[in-house]
Design a protein around this motif. Structure first.
Motif, PDB file in Angstrom:
ATOM      1  N   THR B 131     -19.556 -12.613 -17.456  1.00 12.97           N
ATOM      2  CA  THR B 131     -20.324 -11.431 -17.889  1.00 12.97           C
ATOM      3  C   THR B 131     -19.364 -10.466 -18.569  1.00 12.97           C
ATOM      4  O   THR B 131     -18.445  -9.948 -17.919  1.00 12.97           O
ATOM      5  N   ILE B 145     -22.517  -9.582 -26.294  1.00 12.54           N
ATOM      6  CA  ILE B 145     -22.604  -9.682 -24.835  1.00 12.54           C
ATOM      7  C   ILE B 145     -22.480 -11.149 -24.424  1.00 12.54           C
ATOM      8  O   ILE B 145     -23.077 -12.030 -25.041  1.00 12.54           O
ATOM      9  N   LEU B 147     -23.284 -13.489 -21.200  1.00 10.82           N
ATOM     10  CA  LEU B 147     -23.976 -13.565 -19.905  1.00 10.82           C
ATOM     11  C   LEU B 147     -23.968 -15.018 -19.442  1.00 10.82           C
ATOM     12  O   LEU B 147     -24.216 -15.920 -20.257  1.00 10.82           O
ATOM     13  N   LEU B 256     -24.952  -3.335 -16.711  1.00 12.29           N
ATOM     14  CA  LEU B 256     -24.641  -4.769 -16.629  1.00 12.29           C
ATOM     15  C   LEU B 256     -23.592  -5.144 -15.588  1.00 12.29           C
ATOM     16  O   LEU B 256     -23.456  -6.318 -15.271  1.00 12.29           O
ATOM     17  N   PRO B 258     -20.378  -5.543 -15.797  1.00  7.94           N
ATOM     18  CA  PRO B 258     -19.642  -6.698 -16.346  1.00  7.94           C
ATOM     19  C   PRO B 258     -18.270  -6.860 -15.706  1.00  7.94           C
ATOM     20  O   PRO B 258     -17.749  -5.925 -15.112  1.00  7.94           O
ATOM     21  N   GLU B 259     -17.710  -8.036 -15.846  1.00  3.68           N
ATOM     22  CA  GLU B 259     -16.351  -8.250 -15.353  1.00  3.68           C
ATOM     23  C   GLU B 259     -15.326  -7.581 -16.262  1.00  3.68           C
ATOM     24  O   GLU B 259     -14.281  -7.133 -15.815  1.00  3.68           O
TER      25      GLU B 259
END
Lengths: 314, 314
Positions: B131, B145, B147, B256, B258-259
């Protein structure tokens, strides 16, 4: 076969017994024991489940699962609530505590907005969609995301917080510490605050007349009702609200290009009076000039209970 | 085995011949034929590929694929560019036009930010993440992005537009019609505009001195360099910029979780001078108080070419 879904809120605790077709066959509500020790809370919900089962003549050990959802962050592995500010729960063991009372039944824990999203995905407004967003609009704003047809709990499993996307960085201070989060400008609380200010500033307004002598409290619904009835002061508040809500939807949709955005919580009951101007504004403002769907959530206050009861099925 | 990657920009067209290990072995650049008919554009890139191949002694028919990326929206099924405003391309047939010249080679088309994200995912800063978000910061702001470890092209396949999330709804007007999009407050253009205003307002500033008599043009880099050198006026602009960028990152990350978030484009070359204060602000402002990674993109200007060349491999 029945499952239990518990929706723990800062005001009420709702317990639902849910059947195989995800219908609630029994619903009980008690007050959340504010300021009491955690053991009191556990005792209350254990008792709630037992009494409800007795009434239904269901053996507690016959439940397929118990699902609990809370307004906060959770640790799935440990089965703990990390932080639920409204409940004053910080690193409390939920699953372990329940397991000591219900040894034979699987117990599941989830964030309440995620539970609601799961319920809407399976039996509500998000059924059949692969990419979807739910905003639950109440005192604050929570929400959930569906990606690839599944609940998305964030890339690092911390959850998702659509209510804390920033849309006005000079805007009102949010509980999270930032300014102008969607929550500060699109929650029911924003409508209430504007309504309260209108009472002071515009004694000719319908909002003032309805609330004079405390006949009615200022609520989001009251402000919207006054707007529906053509009160200019309320209309002005309402259209500012719809505009802010459109920015929230557009900002999120420009990032994810979802098939559908569902709005839940009290506000969504305003119906087409809200959704029609909202859709128009979103269509004008969206980067992708496509009319993705904007719909009311379907399960209303039951979404948390149904979603919690579903946790064992996933 | 070689592939061709073409990165079509409003100023330059870059053609790269890319080997199996995703290294560019030959790179050619020509000006984009502004205001010329589409057929002239096609003629130019066909010629570019042929000449470049001749120089490398590669038979054109030996290429595994030709990949093209454009700054705009595309229709994958039809192989057309729907809208690329900077190129003045509107519903132009790209794949078909190329196929008439290169009958035996598969031709692929992608949005440039998606191509760059794909390249960063496979051989750049996003390698190994499930992510992730890339913001490419230049005149405008694009991005992509990741995912589930794959490029996400939006839920309805329209793409994603992280640069058009709104962070200041009373802010500057954006090309998309809204106000205060991330693009208006975090692009290189914002830095340039502030730099230009500083020249007028603060003749004692280093920005003024460096640009006096047009010795140097005002660029994002110049403003950041002046801030690095301790100029107070430039520092003030820079810290406002970093603050705005932190809001963009936080807003996206709150949704999100995210990482990693990677920043590409010219701005990212400011290095730790930018990334260190940015990380600090993001940590303070994020809903999830976790230090997800914020890193510079790795492939710089080559990301589009490498990503375009990769399209046939996916």
């Amino acid at each position: 076969m029945f499952r239990i879904g518990l929706d723990i809120g800062g005001t009420n605790i709702v317990s639902g017994v849910v059947d195989n077709s995800n219908k609630i066959i029994s619903r009980r509500q008690i007050l959340f024991p504010k300021g009491q020790p955690y053991s009191v809370f556990i005792g209350l919900i254990v008792n709630l489940i037992k009494e409800q089962s007795k009434e239904l003549r269901i053996q507690v050990s016959d439940y397929k699962s118990i699902g609990i959802c809370v307004p906060g962050s959770i640790n799935r592995e440990k089965g703990t609530v990390i932080n639920a500010y409204n409940l004053e729960f910080h690193n409390v063991p939920m699953i372990e505590a329940m397991k000591t009372h219900f040894t034979d039944i699987p117990v599941f824990l989830e964030n309440d907005a995620n539970a609601a999203t799961l319920a809407e995905l399976n039996v509500g407004a998000l059924r059949g969609y692969k990419t979807a967003v739910l905003f639950t609009i109440g005192t604050g704003i929570g929400g959930g995301i569906i990606l690839g047809g599944k609940l998305f709990n964030g890339g690092m499993d911390h959850g998702v917080e659509p209510g804390h996307m920033i849309i006005d960085h000079n805007g009102p201070l949010c509980t999270c510490g930032n300014r102008g989060c969607i929550e500060t400008l699109c929650s029911g609380s924003w409508l209430i605050k504007q309504g309260q200010e209108a009472i002071v500033k515009y004694p000719q307004s319908r909002i003032y007349r309805k609330t004079q002598g405390n006949r009615e409290q200022v609520t989001g619904k009251l402000v919207i009702d006054c707007a529906k009835e053509g009160d200019e002061v309320a209309e002005d508040i309402f259209y500012r609200y719809v505009n802010q809500l459109s920015l929230a939807v557009v900002s999120c949709a420009n990032l994810l290009d979802p098939e559908v955005i569902a709005l839940g919580g009290g506000i969504s009951k305003a119906g087409e009076f809200l959704f029609q101007p909202l859709r128009k504004l979103v269509r004008e403002k969206s980067f992708f000039r496509f009319p993705y769907k904007i719909v009311p959530a379907e399960l209303e206050n039951d979404a948390g209970v149904i979603g919690a009861a579903m946790l064992g099925m996933i």
